[in-house]
Design an enzyme around this catalytic site. Structure first.
Site, short mmCIF file in Angstrom:
data_model
loop_
_atom_site.label_atom_id
_atom_site.label_comp_id
_atom_site.label_asym_id
_atom_site.label_seq_id
_atom_site.Cartn_x
_atom_site.Cartn_y
_atom_site.Cartn_z
N LYS A 203 0.85 -1.19 0.00
CA LYS A 203 0.00 0.00 0.00
C LYS A 203 0.89 1.24 0.00
CE LYS A 203 -3.66 2.31 2.53
NZ LYS A 203 -4.65 2.20 3.60
N LYS A 256 -2.19 -1.55 -3.91
CA LYS A 256 -3.05 -0.37 -3.85
C LYS A 256 -2.22 0.89 -3.92
CE LYS A 256 -6.14 1.74 -0.59
NZ LYS A 256 -6.61 1.75 0.74
#
Ligand code: PBG
Length: 330
Positions: A203, A256
């Site tokens: 992330k 992400k």
């Protein structure tokens, strides 16, 4: 020796031939649709930065579950907006909080819908950080920093609360070190040995989360998340994060955001033999919506293309706010 003229266009001549040789398919069953459950609401509240997306009530979540099923979308990921926030994120593990209540209601109505829960404290802390704070070591002017190991306890309690309510998959998004191991141990001890963990292993500290922070009312009140989320410049570190999470017991991985990190999706997919998801985040969605509203692009085609590119990069499933629109068009 002379070669025949090469004619790749032979395989592009008709829709039928193109369908036959198409390498990548996108299906509503690949989508995970995010929902924002706000327990202070009595009616849906549109999110200004994300046209077409609203915060909803627990009852509204049941209607969404039915709609997702009717569209062939197999999964949702839940975010909670609680009545009360404090500096320790206590409401994150309230068994009567918005997420546990929504899980129970949705499971009653549509038992086969896969319910993933985002496990993080930023929606539940009054300061908006993804962890519990402590005075920063070495700081003279009272700066604060996220206390990794204190945060793990809150995350574990939240995951167990979601599991008890009936969640199918637990998805930690906080980026604390050691959280997958902590959650796995906590879930196992509470009797949930068969509950999978989808780790937001990779992330990045991204500008593309901007609209989400309005949606989930979790913008940090000071500072940023660069002390725990990844530097967009790094790819070897992505492999390291993914490997550590697998060693700690993650069953699936997520990358992400999606579009600025298609190379990372591919690398993670090639390096490991577990399912890989991609999160097509709020800012990616908002850009498409803004360009379409201004008449600059054909939204349906652009969405199909970008979802295809995420699958082509190696994603097995895609968390996306486009899910319902795309499912209607596919
Ligand atoms: C943290 C979390 C965030 C998103 C999902 N989980 C925000 C953040 O890290 O600041 C972003 C999702 C999106 O932008 O669509 N709980």
């Amino acid at each position: 020796m002379s070669f025949p003229v090469q004619r790749p266009r032979r395989l592009r001549r008709t829709p039928g031939i193109r369908a036959l040789v198409r390498e990548t398919s996108v299906d509503p069953g690949d989508f995970v649709y995010p929902l924002f459950i706000n327990e202070t609401l009595t009616a849906p509240r549109p999110i200004g930065t994300m046209p077409g997306v609203s915060q909803i009530t627990v009852e509204g979540a049941v209607l969404e579950a039915k709609e997702l099923k009717s569209l062939g979308i197999g999964a949702t990921i839940l975010f909670g907006l609680p009545k009360t926030k404090d500096d320790r994120g206590t409401s994150a593990y309230d068994p009567n909080g918005p997420v546990p209540r929504a899980i129970a209601a949705m499971k009653d109505a549509v038992p086969e819908l896969v319910i993933i829960t985002d496990v993080c404290v930023d929606e539940y802390t009054d300061h908006g950080h993804c962890g519990i704070l402590r005075p920063m070591r070495g700081s003279r002017d009272g700066e604060l920093e996220v206390d990794n190991d204190a945060t793990l306890e809150v995350l574990t309690k939240a995951a167990i609360a979601h599991a008890r309510a009936g969640a199918d998959v637990i998805a930690p998004s906080d980026m604390m070190d050691g959280r997958v191991g902590a959650l796995r141990r906590g879930l196992d001890e509470a009797g949930f040995t068969d509950l999978p963990i989808l780790s937001y292993a990779v992330k990045y500290a991204s500008a593309f989360y901007g609209p989400f922070r309005e949606a989930a009312e979790c913008a940090p009140k000071f500072g940023d998340r660069a002390g725990y989320q990844m530097d967009p410049a790094n790819s070897r570190e992505a492999i390291k994060e993914a490997r550590l999470d697998l060693e700690e017991g993650a069953d699936m991985l997520m990358v992400k955001p999606a579009l600025p990190y298609l190379d990372i999706i591919r690398q993670v997919k090639d390096a490991f033999d577990v399912p890989v998801g991609a999160y097509n985040v709020s800012g990616e969605y908002a850009m498409i919506k803004a360009a379409a509203a201004a008449g600059m692009i054909d939204e349906a085609r652009a969405v199909r293309e970008l979802l295809t590119s995420i699958k082509r990069a190696g994603a097995d499933f895609i968390v996306t706010y486009h899910a319902k629109d795309a499912a209607k068009q596919l």
